[in-house]
Design an enzyme around this catalytic site. Sequence first.
Site, mmCIF file in Angstrom:
data_model
loop_
_atom_site.group_PDB
_atom_site.id
_atom_site.type_symbol
_atom_site.label_atom_id
_atom_site.label_comp_id
_atom_site.label_asym_id
_atom_site.label_seq_id
_atom_site.Cartn_x
_atom_site.Cartn_y
_atom_site.Cartn_z
ATOM 1 N N LYS A 195 15.161 7.799 -76.376
ATOM 2 C CA LYS A 195 13.872 7.453 -75.793
ATOM 3 C C LYS A 195 13.462 8.565 -74.833
ATOM 4 O O LYS A 195 14.308 9.069 -74.083
ATOM 5 C CB LYS A 195 13.999 6.129 -75.024
ATOM 6 C CG LYS A 195 14.314 4.937 -75.922
ATOM 7 C CD LYS A 195 13.111 4.584 -76.776
ATOM 8 C CE LYS A 195 13.312 3.255 -77.479
ATOM 9 N NZ LYS A 195 12.138 2.878 -78.290
ATOM 10 N N SER A 236 19.437 3.724 -81.416
ATOM 11 C CA SER A 236 18.348 4.046 -80.500
ATOM 12 C C SER A 236 18.900 3.945 -79.081
ATOM 13 O O SER A 236 19.324 2.878 -78.654
ATOM 14 C CB SER A 236 17.211 3.044 -80.713
ATOM 15 O OG SER A 236 16.228 3.190 -79.716
ATOM 16 N N GLU A 248 8.612 9.953 -82.577
ATOM 17 C CA GLU A 248 8.055 8.617 -82.795
ATOM 18 C C GLU A 248 7.018 8.278 -81.725
ATOM 19 O O GLU A 248 7.292 8.406 -80.525
ATOM 20 C CB GLU A 248 9.223 7.611 -82.769
ATOM 21 C CG GLU A 248 8.891 6.233 -83.276
ATOM 22 C CD GLU A 248 10.145 5.329 -83.290
ATOM 23 O OE1 GLU A 248 11.276 5.857 -83.330
ATOM 24 O OE2 GLU A 248 9.974 4.101 -83.234
ATOM 25 N N LYS A 278 8.475 -2.341 -88.836
ATOM 26 C CA LYS A 278 9.062 -3.506 -88.165
ATOM 27 C C LYS A 278 8.299 -4.698 -88.708
ATOM 28 O O LYS A 278 7.071 -4.768 -88.556
ATOM 29 C CB LYS A 278 8.860 -3.429 -86.646
ATOM 30 C CG LYS A 278 9.698 -2.374 -85.950
ATOM 31 C CD LYS A 278 9.415 -2.331 -84.465
ATOM 32 C CE LYS A 278 10.199 -1.182 -83.815
ATOM 33 N NZ LYS A 278 9.739 -0.920 -82.432
ATOM 34 N N ASP A 281 4.997 4.075 -84.962
ATOM 35 C CA ASP A 281 5.613 2.758 -84.775
ATOM 36 C C ASP A 281 4.493 1.812 -84.327
ATOM 37 O O ASP A 281 3.836 1.151 -85.154
ATOM 38 C CB ASP A 281 6.746 2.876 -83.732
ATOM 39 C CG ASP A 281 7.369 1.547 -83.312
ATOM 40 O OD1 ASP A 281 6.849 0.478 -83.674
ATOM 41 O OD2 ASP A 281 8.398 1.556 -82.585
ATOM 42 N N ASP A 322 11.724 9.022 -79.339
ATOM 43 C CA ASP A 322 10.725 7.946 -79.370
ATOM 44 C C ASP A 322 10.082 7.858 -77.994
ATOM 45 O O ASP A 322 10.760 7.582 -77.002
ATOM 46 C CB ASP A 322 11.405 6.618 -79.733
ATOM 47 C CG ASP A 322 10.412 5.468 -79.914
ATOM 48 O OD1 ASP A 322 9.194 5.691 -79.740
ATOM 49 O OD2 ASP A 322 10.860 4.344 -80.231
ATOM 50 N N GLY A 369 13.744 -1.520 -85.105
ATOM 51 C CA GLY A 369 14.420 -2.706 -84.575
ATOM 52 C C GLY A 369 13.838 -3.096 -83.245
ATOM 53 O O GLY A 369 13.138 -2.305 -82.601
ATOM 54 N N LYS A 378 18.730 8.528 -81.970
ATOM 55 C CA LYS A 378 17.347 8.525 -81.476
ATOM 56 C C LYS A 378 17.414 8.332 -79.977
ATOM 57 O O LYS A 378 18.125 7.455 -79.494
ATOM 58 C CB LYS A 378 16.576 7.396 -82.159
ATOM 59 C CG LYS A 378 15.355 6.872 -81.417
ATOM 60 C CD LYS A 378 14.562 5.903 -82.293
ATOM 61 C CE LYS A 378 13.850 4.845 -81.465
ATOM 62 N NZ LYS A 378 13.142 3.858 -82.308
HETATM 63 O O1 OSB Z 1 10.112 1.482 -80.041
HETATM 64 O O2 OSB Z 1 11.604 1.261 -81.501
HETATM 65 C C1 OSB Z 1 11.105 0.911 -80.432
HETATM 66 C C2 OSB Z 1 13.329 -1.739 -78.797
HETATM 67 C C3 OSB Z 1 12.376 -2.566 -78.243
HETATM 68 C C4 OSB Z 1 11.050 -2.248 -78.376
HETATM 69 C C5 OSB Z 1 10.669 -1.090 -79.055
HETATM 70 C C6 OSB Z 1 11.610 -0.264 -79.626
HETATM 71 C C7 OSB Z 1 12.964 -0.594 -79.465
HETATM 72 C C8 OSB Z 1 14.043 0.255 -79.944
HETATM 73 C C9 OSB Z 1 15.373 -0.417 -80.146
HETATM 74 O O3 OSB Z 1 13.966 1.454 -80.093
HETATM 75 C C10 OSB Z 1 15.812 -0.449 -81.554
HETATM 76 C C11 OSB Z 1 16.980 -1.387 -81.742
HETATM 77 O O4 OSB Z 1 18.116 -0.949 -81.533
HETATM 78 O O5 OSB Z 1 16.752 -2.543 -82.091
HETATM 79 MG MG MG Z 2 9.591 2.969 -81.463
#
Ligand code: OSB
Ligand code: MG
Length: 384
Positions: A177, A149, A227, A276, A252, A202, A304, A175
Amino acid sequence: MTDAADTGRKLSDSVVIDRAGLMIVRLPLVSPFETSFGMTRVKEAILARIESDGVESYGECVAEPSPYYSYEYNRQAWDVMHSYLLPSLKGVELHAPADFISVTKRVRGHNMAKACIEMAIWDLFARRAGRPLSKVIGGRRTRIECGISIGIQKTPDALLGVISNSLDAGYRRIKIKIRPGWDTGVLGKVRKSFPDIPLQVDANAAYTTSDFTKLRKLDRFGLQMIEQPLDYDDLYGHSLLQRKLSTPICLDESIKGPESVRLMSKLGSGRIVNIKAGRVGGLSASLEVHDIAMKSKIPVWIGGMLETGIGRAFNVALNTLPNVRFPGDTSPSSRYFTRDIITHPFEMNGSGLMEVPKGHGTGVEVDARELEKRVVKRKSIDMA
Ligand code: OSB
Ligand code: MG
Protein backbone atom coordinates in the site's frame (compact mmCIF):
# COMPACT_ATOMS: atom_id res chain seq x y z
CA MET A 1 -25.52 -13.46 -21.06
CA THR A 2 -21.95 -14.64 -20.76
CA ASP A 3 -20.91 -18.23 -21.37
CA ALA A 4 -20.08 -18.66 -17.71
CA ALA A 5 -23.36 -17.14 -16.55
CA ASP A 6 -25.18 -19.41 -19.01
CA THR A 7 -23.88 -22.38 -17.08
CA GLY A 8 -25.60 -20.94 -14.04
CA ARG A 9 -28.88 -20.75 -15.94
CA LYS A 10 -28.96 -24.51 -16.41
CA LEU A 11 -28.57 -25.25 -12.71
CA SER A 12 -31.14 -27.67 -11.33
CA ASP A 13 -34.71 -26.75 -10.47
CA SER A 14 -36.00 -23.56 -8.93
CA VAL A 15 -35.27 -22.22 -5.48
CA VAL A 16 -37.55 -20.43 -3.03
CA ILE A 17 -35.78 -18.99 -0.01
CA ASP A 18 -37.82 -20.11 2.98
CA ARG A 19 -35.58 -18.80 5.77
CA ALA A 20 -33.10 -15.95 5.95
CA GLY A 21 -31.07 -14.24 8.60
CA LEU A 22 -28.42 -11.58 8.97
CA MET A 23 -25.63 -11.41 11.49
CA ILE A 24 -22.59 -9.29 12.20
CA VAL A 25 -19.33 -10.98 13.14
CA ARG A 26 -16.19 -9.39 14.53
CA LEU A 27 -12.81 -11.12 14.18
CA PRO A 28 -9.58 -9.51 15.44
CA LEU A 29 -6.90 -9.33 12.71
CA VAL A 30 -3.52 -10.91 13.51
CA SER A 31 -1.92 -7.61 12.52
CA PRO A 32 -3.51 -4.19 11.90
CA PHE A 33 -4.06 -3.34 8.24
CA GLU A 34 -3.38 0.27 7.24
CA THR A 35 -4.24 1.82 3.88
CA SER A 36 -4.28 5.39 2.59
CA PHE A 37 -7.89 5.65 3.78
CA GLY A 38 -7.66 4.15 7.25
CA MET A 39 -6.65 1.51 9.75
CA THR A 40 -8.43 -1.81 10.42
CA ARG A 41 -7.75 -3.81 13.57
CA VAL A 42 -10.87 -5.94 13.67
CA LYS A 43 -12.67 -7.43 10.70
CA GLU A 44 -16.37 -6.65 10.99
CA ALA A 45 -18.58 -8.34 8.42
CA ILE A 46 -22.25 -8.89 7.82
CA LEU A 47 -23.11 -12.48 6.94
CA ALA A 48 -26.36 -13.48 5.29
CA ARG A 49 -27.70 -16.97 5.84
CA ILE A 50 -30.35 -18.31 3.49
CA GLU A 51 -32.11 -21.65 3.41
CA SER A 52 -34.22 -23.46 0.85
CA ASP A 53 -35.62 -26.97 1.29
CA GLY A 54 -33.19 -27.64 4.13
CA VAL A 55 -30.09 -26.59 2.16
CA GLU A 56 -28.34 -23.64 3.77
CA SER A 57 -25.83 -21.22 2.43
CA TYR A 58 -23.97 -18.09 3.51
CA GLY A 59 -22.89 -14.89 1.83
CA GLU A 60 -20.51 -12.26 3.19
CA CYS A 61 -20.84 -8.54 2.68
CA VAL A 62 -17.49 -6.80 2.05
CA ALA A 63 -18.68 -3.39 3.21
CA GLU A 64 -16.65 -1.94 6.07
CA PRO A 65 -17.86 -0.20 9.24
CA SER A 66 -17.15 3.23 7.68
CA PRO A 67 -17.83 4.60 4.16
CA TYR A 68 -14.15 5.17 3.24
CA TYR A 69 -13.22 2.51 0.69
CA SER A 70 -16.72 2.82 -0.76
CA TYR A 71 -19.89 4.79 0.04
CA GLU A 72 -21.35 1.53 1.31
CA TYR A 73 -20.86 0.72 4.98
CA ASN A 74 -22.17 -1.88 7.36
CA ARG A 75 -25.08 -0.20 9.09
CA GLN A 76 -26.44 0.91 5.76
CA ALA A 77 -25.76 -2.41 4.00
CA TRP A 78 -27.56 -4.18 6.84
CA ASP A 79 -30.58 -1.95 6.33
CA VAL A 80 -30.57 -2.41 2.54
CA MET A 81 -30.48 -6.19 2.92
CA HIS A 82 -32.96 -6.26 5.77
CA SER A 83 -35.50 -3.74 4.51
CA TYR A 84 -35.29 -4.17 0.73
CA LEU A 85 -33.28 -7.05 -0.73
CA LEU A 86 -34.41 -9.98 1.40
CA PRO A 87 -38.08 -8.92 1.58
CA SER A 88 -38.17 -8.61 -2.23
CA LEU A 89 -37.30 -12.33 -2.43
CA LYS A 90 -40.25 -13.44 -0.31
CA GLY A 91 -42.11 -16.27 -2.07
CA VAL A 92 -40.19 -15.65 -5.31
CA GLU A 93 -39.22 -18.69 -7.38
CA LEU A 94 -35.65 -18.26 -8.56
CA HIS A 95 -34.83 -20.36 -11.64
CA ALA A 96 -31.19 -19.30 -11.73
CA PRO A 97 -28.86 -17.11 -9.67
CA ALA A 98 -29.18 -14.35 -12.28
CA ASP A 99 -32.89 -14.00 -11.41
CA PHE A 100 -31.78 -12.22 -8.25
CA ILE A 101 -30.66 -9.31 -10.42
CA SER A 102 -34.05 -8.79 -12.05
CA VAL A 103 -35.91 -9.18 -8.75
CA THR A 104 -33.76 -6.52 -7.03
CA LYS A 105 -33.27 -4.20 -10.01
CA ARG A 106 -35.42 -1.51 -8.37
CA VAL A 107 -32.72 -0.99 -5.75
CA ARG A 108 -30.12 1.25 -7.30
CA GLY A 109 -26.48 0.84 -6.36
CA HIS A 110 -25.61 -0.92 -3.08
CA ASN A 111 -23.53 -3.49 -4.92
CA MET A 112 -21.91 -4.89 -1.79
CA ALA A 113 -25.25 -5.51 -0.09
CA LYS A 114 -26.61 -7.11 -3.29
CA ALA A 115 -23.49 -9.23 -3.80
CA CYS A 116 -23.77 -10.68 -0.30
CA ILE A 117 -27.19 -12.16 -1.00
CA GLU A 118 -26.51 -12.94 -4.64
CA MET A 119 -23.45 -14.99 -3.82
CA ALA A 120 -25.31 -16.94 -1.16
CA ILE A 121 -27.87 -17.75 -3.88
CA TRP A 122 -25.15 -18.93 -6.30
CA ASP A 123 -23.77 -21.14 -3.56
CA LEU A 124 -27.23 -22.51 -2.81
CA PHE A 125 -27.83 -23.41 -6.47
CA ALA A 126 -24.41 -25.05 -6.73
CA ARG A 127 -25.00 -27.05 -3.53
CA ARG A 128 -28.37 -28.23 -4.76
CA ALA A 129 -26.83 -29.25 -8.05
CA GLY A 130 -24.09 -31.10 -6.13
CA ARG A 131 -21.32 -29.26 -7.98
CA PRO A 132 -18.36 -27.10 -6.94
CA LEU A 133 -19.05 -23.40 -7.48
CA SER A 134 -15.73 -22.95 -9.31
CA LYS A 135 -16.90 -25.42 -11.97
CA VAL A 136 -20.39 -23.93 -12.13
CA ILE A 137 -18.97 -20.50 -13.04
CA GLY A 138 -16.69 -21.97 -15.70
CA GLY A 139 -13.45 -22.07 -13.71
CA ARG A 140 -10.72 -24.48 -14.76
CA ARG A 141 -7.99 -24.42 -12.13
CA THR A 142 -7.67 -26.83 -9.24
CA ARG A 143 -5.10 -24.63 -7.49
CA ILE A 144 -4.68 -20.88 -7.42
CA GLU A 145 -1.70 -18.55 -6.99
CA CYS A 146 -1.61 -16.43 -3.84
CA GLY A 147 -0.28 -12.94 -3.46
CA ILE A 148 -0.24 -10.78 -0.35
CA SER A 149 -1.38 -7.20 0.18
CA ILE A 150 0.84 -5.54 2.79
CA GLY A 151 -0.49 -2.50 4.61
CA ILE A 152 1.43 0.67 5.46
CA GLN A 153 3.93 -0.12 8.24
CA LYS A 154 5.42 2.00 11.02
CA THR A 155 8.86 2.11 9.39
CA PRO A 156 10.44 1.07 6.06
CA ASP A 157 12.49 -1.52 7.95
CA ALA A 158 9.33 -3.06 9.35
CA LEU A 159 8.01 -3.29 5.79
CA LEU A 160 11.19 -5.02 4.59
CA GLY A 161 10.72 -7.53 7.40
CA VAL A 162 7.13 -8.27 6.41
CA ILE A 163 8.12 -8.65 2.75
CA SER A 164 10.94 -11.01 3.65
CA ASN A 165 8.64 -13.19 5.77
CA SER A 166 6.03 -13.21 3.00
CA LEU A 167 8.56 -14.36 0.42
CA ASP A 168 9.72 -17.09 2.79
CA ALA A 169 6.12 -18.21 3.21
CA GLY A 170 5.86 -18.67 -0.57
CA TYR A 171 3.67 -15.78 -1.75
CA ARG A 172 3.94 -15.35 -5.50
CA ARG A 173 3.73 -11.57 -5.54
CA ILE A 174 3.98 -8.70 -3.11
CA LYS A 175 1.61 -5.75 -3.14
CA ILE A 176 2.34 -2.81 -0.92
CA LYS A 177 0.00 0.00 0.00
CA ILE A 178 1.29 3.48 -0.81
CA ARG A 179 0.23 7.07 -0.14
CA PRO A 180 1.96 10.45 -0.42
CA GLY A 181 4.97 10.24 1.91
CA TRP A 182 5.07 6.41 1.77
CA ASP A 183 5.91 5.80 -1.87
CA THR A 184 9.12 6.45 -3.85
CA GLY A 185 11.39 6.53 -0.79
CA VAL A 186 10.03 3.27 0.53
CA LEU A 187 10.05 1.66 -2.91
CA GLY A 188 13.71 2.55 -3.34
CA LYS A 189 14.49 0.62 -0.17
CA VAL A 190 12.29 -2.30 -1.19
CA ARG A 191 13.97 -2.59 -4.58
CA LYS A 192 17.43 -2.32 -3.01
CA SER A 193 16.70 -5.38 -0.84
CA PHE A 194 14.50 -7.25 -3.33
CA PRO A 195 15.53 -6.20 -6.87
CA ASP A 196 13.58 -8.82 -8.85
CA ILE A 197 10.46 -9.82 -6.92
CA PRO A 198 7.02 -9.47 -8.55
CA LEU A 199 5.94 -6.19 -6.94
CA GLN A 200 2.94 -3.92 -7.28
CA VAL A 201 1.56 -0.95 -5.38
CA ASP A 202 -1.95 0.12 -4.37
CA ALA A 203 -2.69 3.80 -3.66
CA ASN A 204 -6.40 3.44 -2.88
CA ALA A 205 -7.07 6.71 -4.70
CA ALA A 206 -4.61 8.77 -2.61
CA TYR A 207 -3.22 10.92 -5.48
CA THR A 208 -4.67 13.64 -7.68
CA THR A 209 -4.15 14.90 -11.21
CA SER A 210 -1.59 17.38 -9.84
CA ASP A 211 0.65 14.48 -8.74
CA PHE A 212 1.59 13.27 -12.24
CA THR A 213 5.27 14.24 -11.89
CA LYS A 214 5.48 12.27 -8.66
CA LEU A 215 3.57 9.30 -10.10
CA ARG A 216 5.86 9.15 -13.15
CA LYS A 217 8.72 8.37 -10.78
CA LEU A 218 7.02 5.06 -10.00
CA ASP A 219 8.05 3.87 -13.48
CA ARG A 220 11.59 3.39 -12.12
CA PHE A 221 10.70 0.50 -9.88
CA GLY A 222 9.74 -2.21 -12.36
CA LEU A 223 6.25 -2.59 -10.90
CA GLN A 224 3.79 -5.08 -12.34
CA MET A 225 1.09 -2.46 -11.95
CA ILE A 226 -0.05 0.61 -10.01
CA GLU A 227 -3.47 0.04 -8.50
CA GLN A 228 -5.99 2.90 -8.31
CA PRO A 229 -3.66 5.90 -8.06
CA LEU A 230 -6.38 8.54 -8.62
CA ASP A 231 -9.86 9.28 -7.35
CA TYR A 232 -12.37 6.43 -7.12
CA ASP A 233 -14.57 7.85 -9.85
CA ASP A 234 -11.98 9.36 -12.16
CA LEU A 235 -11.75 7.24 -15.30
CA TYR A 236 -10.82 10.29 -17.36
CA GLY A 237 -7.97 11.30 -15.04
CA HIS A 238 -6.64 7.74 -15.15
CA SER A 239 -6.69 7.83 -18.96
CA LEU A 240 -4.49 10.96 -18.91
CA LEU A 241 -2.14 9.38 -16.38
CA GLN A 242 -1.85 6.06 -18.23
CA ARG A 243 -0.61 7.96 -21.30
CA LYS A 244 2.25 9.34 -19.21
CA LEU A 245 3.20 6.07 -17.48
CA SER A 246 4.86 2.97 -18.85
CA THR A 247 3.71 0.93 -15.81
CA PRO A 248 0.20 -0.49 -16.33
CA ILE A 249 -2.54 1.08 -14.23
CA CYS A 250 -4.90 -1.41 -12.57
CA LEU A 251 -8.32 -0.14 -11.56
CA ASP A 252 -9.99 -1.25 -8.34
CA GLU A 253 -12.38 1.36 -6.83
CA SER A 254 -13.26 2.75 -10.28
CA ILE A 255 -14.65 -0.55 -11.57
CA LYS A 256 -18.29 -0.67 -10.48
CA GLY A 257 -19.48 -3.13 -13.08
CA PRO A 258 -19.26 -4.15 -16.73
CA GLU A 259 -19.96 -0.59 -17.92
CA SER A 260 -16.84 0.69 -16.12
CA VAL A 261 -14.69 -1.83 -18.00
CA ARG A 262 -16.16 -0.75 -21.33
CA LEU A 263 -15.46 2.88 -20.52
CA MET A 264 -11.98 2.12 -19.19
CA SER A 265 -11.16 0.20 -22.35
CA LYS A 266 -12.45 3.00 -24.65
CA LEU A 267 -10.71 5.75 -22.68
CA GLY A 268 -7.49 3.84 -22.02
CA SER A 269 -7.80 4.45 -18.28
CA GLY A 270 -5.72 1.41 -17.41
CA ARG A 271 -4.59 -1.99 -18.65
CA ILE A 272 -5.55 -4.35 -15.82
CA VAL A 273 -8.73 -4.89 -13.76
CA ASN A 274 -9.05 -5.93 -10.13
CA ILE A 275 -12.31 -7.85 -9.68
CA LYS A 276 -14.02 -7.75 -6.30
CA ALA A 277 -17.41 -9.38 -6.49
CA GLY A 278 -18.76 -7.12 -3.74
CA ARG A 279 -17.81 -3.95 -5.56
CA VAL A 280 -19.38 -4.99 -8.88
CA GLY A 281 -22.59 -6.43 -7.39
CA GLY A 282 -22.01 -10.17 -7.25
CA LEU A 283 -20.83 -13.22 -9.14
CA SER A 284 -22.93 -12.69 -12.27
CA ALA A 285 -21.49 -9.18 -12.59
CA SER A 286 -17.98 -10.49 -11.90
CA LEU A 287 -18.33 -13.03 -14.70
CA GLU A 288 -19.50 -10.30 -17.05
CA VAL A 289 -16.59 -8.06 -16.06
CA HIS A 290 -14.24 -11.01 -16.55
CA ASP A 291 -15.61 -11.83 -20.00
CA ILE A 292 -15.72 -8.23 -21.25
CA ALA A 293 -12.17 -7.65 -20.05
CA MET A 294 -11.05 -10.84 -21.80
CA LYS A 295 -12.62 -9.70 -25.09
CA SER A 296 -10.91 -6.32 -24.67
CA LYS A 297 -7.55 -8.05 -23.99
CA ILE A 298 -7.51 -6.70 -20.44
CA PRO A 299 -6.20 -9.26 -17.92
CA VAL A 300 -7.83 -9.41 -14.50
CA TRP A 301 -6.99 -10.61 -11.00
CA ILE A 302 -9.11 -11.13 -7.92
CA GLY A 303 -8.95 -8.57 -5.13
CA GLY A 304 -9.83 -9.04 -1.50
CA MET A 305 -11.43 -7.20 1.40
CA LEU A 306 -9.93 -9.13 4.34
CA GLU A 307 -12.83 -11.59 4.09
CA THR A 308 -13.53 -14.39 6.54
CA GLY A 309 -13.41 -17.91 5.11
CA ILE A 310 -16.99 -17.53 3.91
CA GLY A 311 -16.33 -14.59 1.59
CA ARG A 312 -12.85 -15.86 0.76
CA ALA A 313 -14.34 -19.05 -0.71
CA PHE A 314 -16.06 -17.00 -3.43
CA ASN A 315 -12.77 -15.24 -4.22
CA VAL A 316 -11.09 -18.63 -4.52
CA ALA A 317 -13.75 -19.76 -7.02
CA LEU A 318 -13.28 -16.57 -9.06
CA ASN A 319 -9.53 -17.13 -9.12
CA THR A 320 -10.08 -20.27 -11.22
CA LEU A 321 -11.38 -18.30 -14.23
CA PRO A 322 -9.27 -18.26 -17.42
CA ASN A 323 -8.66 -14.49 -17.73
CA VAL A 324 -7.25 -14.29 -14.20
CA ARG A 325 -3.63 -13.68 -15.17
CA PHE A 326 -1.98 -12.56 -11.92
CA PRO A 327 -1.78 -13.87 -8.38
CA GLY A 328 -4.40 -11.93 -6.41
CA ASP A 329 -5.01 -10.80 -2.85
CA THR A 330 -6.54 -14.15 -1.88
CA SER A 331 -4.22 -15.14 0.97
CA PRO A 332 -4.65 -18.05 3.42
CA SER A 333 -6.91 -17.64 6.48
CA SER A 334 -3.94 -17.50 8.88
CA ARG A 335 -2.69 -14.29 7.26
CA TYR A 336 -5.75 -12.56 8.76
CA PHE A 337 -7.13 -14.51 11.72
CA THR A 338 -5.83 -16.80 14.45
CA ARG A 339 -8.98 -18.80 13.89
CA ASP A 340 -11.31 -18.55 10.90
CA ILE A 341 -15.04 -19.32 11.14
CA ILE A 342 -14.96 -22.25 8.67
CA THR A 343 -14.15 -25.85 9.51
CA HIS A 344 -11.19 -26.12 7.09
CA PRO A 345 -9.40 -22.76 6.89
CA PHE A 346 -7.74 -21.86 3.58
CA GLU A 347 -4.09 -22.83 3.46
CA MET A 348 -1.21 -22.01 1.15
CA ASN A 349 1.68 -24.34 0.43
CA GLY A 350 5.35 -23.30 0.43
CA SER A 351 5.19 -22.40 -3.27
CA GLY A 352 2.30 -19.99 -2.82
CA LEU A 353 -0.46 -22.24 -4.12
CA MET A 354 -3.90 -22.82 -2.59
CA GLU A 355 -6.14 -25.79 -3.33
CA VAL A 356 -9.60 -25.02 -4.68
CA PRO A 357 -12.22 -26.81 -2.54
CA LYS A 358 -13.82 -29.80 -4.28
CA GLY A 359 -17.02 -29.95 -2.25
CA HIS A 360 -20.43 -28.75 -3.32
CA GLY A 361 -20.99 -25.01 -3.66
CA THR A 362 -18.10 -22.99 -2.28
CA GLY A 363 -16.97 -26.21 -0.60
CA VAL A 364 -16.55 -24.59 2.81
CA GLU A 365 -18.60 -25.35 5.89
CA VAL A 366 -19.22 -22.87 8.65
CA ASP A 367 -17.71 -23.77 12.03
CA ALA A 368 -20.88 -23.21 14.04
CA ARG A 369 -19.16 -22.96 17.43
CA GLU A 370 -16.49 -20.57 16.22
CA LEU A 371 -19.10 -18.48 14.41
CA GLU A 372 -21.18 -18.28 17.57
CA LYS A 373 -18.22 -16.79 19.46
CA ARG A 374 -17.86 -14.04 16.87
CA VAL A 375 -21.47 -12.94 16.37
CA VAL A 376 -22.28 -9.55 17.87
CA LYS A 377 -25.71 -9.01 16.33
CA ARG A 378 -28.30 -11.15 14.57
CA LYS A 379 -31.76 -10.94 13.13
CA SER A 380 -33.96 -13.37 11.25
CA ILE A 381 -36.07 -12.14 8.37
CA ASP A 382 -39.59 -13.40 7.90
CA MET A 383 -39.73 -15.04 4.45
CA ALA A 384 -43.17 -16.64 4.80
O1 OSB B 1 -7.75 -1.83 -2.10
O2 OSB B 1 -7.43 -3.89 -2.39
C1 OSB B 1 -7.78 -2.96 -1.66
C2 OSB B 1 -8.47 -4.31 1.85
C3 OSB B 1 -9.55 -3.53 2.22
C4 OSB B 1 -10.02 -2.57 1.35
C5 OSB B 1 -9.39 -2.38 0.11
C6 OSB B 1 -8.32 -3.16 -0.27
C7 OSB B 1 -7.85 -4.12 0.64
C8 OSB B 1 -6.67 -4.94 0.38
C9 OSB B 1 -6.57 -6.21 1.17
O3 OSB B 1 -5.75 -4.61 -0.33
C10 OSB B 1 -6.64 -7.43 0.34
C11 OSB B 1 -6.84 -8.66 1.19
O4 OSB B 1 -5.83 -9.21 1.66
O5 OSB B 1 -7.98 -9.07 1.37
MG1 MG C 1 -7.07 -1.91 -4.11
